[in-house]
Design an enzyme around this catalytic site. Sequence first.
Site, PDB file in Angstrom:
ATOM      1  N   LYS A   1       0.699  -1.130   0.029  1.00 38.30           N
ATOM      2  CA  LYS A   1      -0.068  -0.123   0.058  1.00 38.30           C
ATOM      3  C   LYS A   1       0.934   1.221   0.130  1.00 38.30           C
ATOM      4  O   LYS A   1       1.848   1.147   0.528  1.00 38.30           O
ATOM      5  CB  LYS A   1      -0.646  -0.034   1.239  1.00 38.30           C
ATOM      6  CG  LYS A   1      -1.910  -0.885   1.396  1.00 38.30           C
ATOM      7  CD  LYS A   1      -2.722  -0.709   2.636  1.00 38.30           C
ATOM      8  CE  LYS A   1      -3.809  -1.913   2.753  1.00 38.30           C
ATOM      9  NZ  LYS A   1      -4.902  -1.826   1.652  1.00 38.30           N
TER      10      LYS A   1
ATOM     11  N   ASP B   1      -7.135  -3.385  10.990  1.00 47.65           N
ATOM     12  CA  ASP B   1      -7.585  -4.440   9.962  1.00 47.65           C
ATOM     13  C   ASP B   1      -8.128  -5.817  10.799  1.00 47.65           C
ATOM     14  O   ASP B   1      -8.390  -6.661   9.881  1.00 47.65           O
ATOM     15  CB  ASP B   1      -6.480  -4.609   8.949  1.00 47.65           C
ATOM     16  CG  ASP B   1      -7.108  -5.173   7.758  1.00 47.65           C
ATOM     17  OD1 ASP B   1      -8.371  -4.631   7.403  1.00 47.65           O
ATOM     18  OD2 ASP B   1      -6.491  -5.549   6.854  1.00 47.65           O
TER      19      ASP B   1
ATOM     20  N   GLU C   1      -6.098  -9.942   1.034  1.00 50.07           N
ATOM     21  CA  GLU C   1      -5.632 -10.778   1.873  1.00 50.07           C
ATOM     22  C   GLU C   1      -6.865 -11.386   2.729  1.00 50.07           C
ATOM     23  O   GLU C   1      -6.863 -12.430   3.293  1.00 50.07           O
ATOM     24  CB  GLU C   1      -4.375 -10.412   2.759  1.00 50.07           C
ATOM     25  CG  GLU C   1      -4.724  -9.768   3.789  1.00 50.07           C
ATOM     26  CD  GLU C   1      -5.539  -8.146   3.529  1.00 50.07           C
ATOM     27  OE1 GLU C   1      -5.307  -7.783   2.630  1.00 50.07           O
ATOM     28  OE2 GLU C   1      -5.890  -7.892   4.598  1.00 50.07           O
TER      29      GLU C   1
ATOM     30  N   ARG D   1     -10.062 -11.878   2.323  1.00 54.06           N
ATOM     31  CA  ARG D   1     -10.828 -13.114   1.800  1.00 54.06           C
ATOM     32  C   ARG D   1     -10.049 -14.298   2.140  1.00 54.06           C
ATOM     33  O   ARG D   1     -10.667 -15.330   2.012  1.00 54.06           O
ATOM     34  CB  ARG D   1     -11.082 -12.767   0.260  1.00 54.06           C
ATOM     35  CG  ARG D   1     -10.094 -12.661  -0.783  1.00 54.06           C
ATOM     36  CD  ARG D   1     -10.479 -11.866  -1.900  1.00 54.06           C
ATOM     37  NE  ARG D   1     -10.744 -10.456  -1.790  1.00 54.06           N
ATOM     38  CZ  ARG D   1     -11.095  -9.825  -2.567  1.00 54.06           C
ATOM     39  NH1 ARG D   1     -11.416 -10.044  -3.768  1.00 54.06           N
ATOM     40  NH2 ARG D   1     -11.384  -8.149  -2.127  1.00 54.06           N
TER      41      ARG D   1
HETATM   42  N1  BES Z   1      -7.983  -4.134   4.678  1.00 59.79           N
HETATM   43  C1  BES Z   1      -8.160  -3.710   3.269  1.00 59.79           C
HETATM   44  C2  BES Z   1      -9.497  -2.885   3.156  1.00 59.79           C
HETATM   45  C3  BES Z   1      -9.641  -1.584   3.740  1.00 59.79           C
HETATM   46  C4  BES Z   1      -9.442  -0.296   3.053  1.00 59.79           C
HETATM   47  C5  BES Z   1     -10.243  -1.670   5.175  1.00 59.79           C
HETATM   48  C6  BES Z   1      -9.450   0.738   3.766  1.00 59.79           C
HETATM   49  C7  BES Z   1     -10.325  -0.441   5.636  1.00 59.79           C
HETATM   50  C8  BES Z   1     -10.173   0.859   5.101  1.00 59.79           C
HETATM   51  C9  BES Z   1      -8.312  -4.801   2.452  1.00 59.79           C
HETATM   52  O1  BES Z   1      -7.309  -5.821   2.770  1.00 59.79           O
HETATM   53  C10 BES Z   1      -7.687  -4.280   1.140  1.00 59.79           C
HETATM   54  O2  BES Z   1      -6.528  -4.000   0.743  1.00 59.79           O
HETATM   55  N2  BES Z   1      -8.504  -4.498   0.186  1.00 59.79           N
HETATM   56  C11 BES Z   1      -8.309  -4.128  -1.369  1.00 59.79           C
HETATM   57  C12 BES Z   1      -8.877  -4.960  -2.107  1.00 59.79           C
HETATM   58  C13 BES Z   1      -8.333  -5.091  -3.615  1.00 59.79           C
HETATM   59  C14 BES Z   1      -6.774  -5.061  -3.774  1.00 59.79           C
HETATM   60  C15 BES Z   1      -9.146  -6.072  -4.487  1.00 59.79           C
HETATM   61  C16 BES Z   1      -8.974  -2.680  -1.562  1.00 59.79           C
HETATM   62  O3  BES Z   1     -10.030  -2.641  -1.180  1.00 59.79           O
HETATM   63  O4  BES Z   1      -8.295  -2.077  -2.331  1.00 59.79           O
HETATM   64 ZN    ZN Z   2      -7.033  -6.137   4.847  1.00 59.83          ZN
HETATM   65 MN    MN Z   3      -5.103  -5.524   2.034  1.00 61.77          MN
END
Ligand code: BES
Ligand code: ZN
Ligand code: MN
Length: 485
Positions: free
Chosen positions: A264, A276, A337, A339
């Site tokens: 990220k 998370d 991750e 899921r």
């Molecule tokens: N933990 C994140 C989702 C998240 C984002 C939670 C902001 C709280 C605030 C999750 O693991 C994630 O990174 N999801 C990605 C999925 C994508 C790569 C398909 C996302 O939402 O960008």
């Molecule tokens: Zn996450």
């Molecule tokens: Mn993630």
Amino acid sequence: MSLPSVSIDVVRSVPRNVEAVGLAVATSGPVPRQLGLARATLAANGFEGKAGQVLVLPAATGPTLIAVGIGDVESLGANGLRSAAAALVRAAGKRTTIATNLADLEGVDAKSAGQAVAEGALLAAYRYIGLKTDRSGASTLTGVSLVVGDKRSAGVRAGADRGAVTAGAVHLARDLANTPPAYLTARKIAERAVEVAGVCGLGVEVYDKDKLSAMGCGGMIGVNQGSVEPPRMVKLTYTPRNPTGHLVLVGKGVMYDSGGISLKPSDGMHAKMKMDMSGAAAVLGTMSTLKALKVKAQVTGYLMCTDNLPSGSAFKLGDVLTFRNGKTAEILNTDAEGRLVLADGLSLAVEDGADAIVDIATLTGAAMAALGPKIAAVLGNDQPFVDRVKAASERADESLWQLPLAKEYRKLLDSQVADMKNVGGPYGGAITAALFLNEFVGTTPWAHLDIAGPMDSDTDDGWISKGATAFGTRTLIELAAGFSR
Ligand code: BES
Ligand code: ZN
Ligand code: MN
């Protein structure tokens, strides 16, 4: 567990020496005599009795009087009382003892009123001061006296006791999610869960990395691969006699989500990724209440705990993971991750013979983009069960909005080398994430809560305090409390 150290008393009249007295004022009808002011005077000071309004009236001697707006009495429900109690506590500032007549209003049954007012007061009093050396930001509230007539006092007492338990669960979950990641590793949260289980009358089993490997939990192992901290899965069990049914809760416990190899950016969102594990925290909080609330259903909780970090040993794009139920997924983004760890937990929930499954996870930015920071997404495979989850969330005043589990998007997950990819296309990300999870629940009624949006709050707002919100905890408690097959 982790009960806030605020005592809630139920009394006939305002105790001597309280520092503030909160009096309910509706938008119409009589103004409580004790305020000593006419409606016109209140209005001249900008207070009309609307929900959310408060007016603090300092007194030369005796307690500060606080007018608490409750809006239209006719439509006042338990949710309105919870918010009014929260507004009162915030208006009371540093005052330590408060009395209020909020639980005495007709129209909301005594038990619900007692619970809602206790919850509102205790949740608004929550403050995380963490590692600050200056502890002056801590809440100073020590006592709330609910002033009610004889007729309602037993009901209000019973409700307030429930509210203290549910608020304790929320405080526990908020504390966990607010804790810096170095202070709350997967091993630490597992230790915490074992303590909670001991105090709260739960069975508990902790699964380490070897055990998870042996069990074929390839999602947990794959996500953990880049971290020097080992993973933990915690299984908590609550087993009453002659259960009305078996509910299994699965919480995403990503202790820190850097994104892994799909790193990220170092922005504000990345900085929130210690939270998370909010799903796992909500499940632990929920489990902590079941015995105290004499819940009649059997409830099992899984906390799926690991970091998601990049390193020379991290899982890579193109890797294929095999989950507990034997299905395989091609990894095309290591930041998807959540899921992967949920897949193993959901598989185990099915094996446990669940009558219904709920997973709760900070799963997708897409859910947050769709519904914003106050509303979580719910998706599921069984409309009657999703409706029960929605009804529970309404009682908890935690907003859910259902998104479709649109089967026509399943092909977005098709892979050349595995049963599916771990990401869909650029659109509908909350839906494709749920379609991935759907592969692991079989025909068991299942609801998925994506709490990415409301996992935290930038501001104090009623019973929500700045920081981690523990969103979903009270919904899950409500659901478990009424659950039957
Ligand atoms: N933990 C994140 C989702 C998240 C984002 C939670 C902001 C709280 C605030 C999750 O693991 C994630 O990174 N999801 C990605 C999925 C994508 C790569 C398909 C996302 O939402 O960008
Ligand atoms: Zn996450
Ligand atoms: Mn993630």
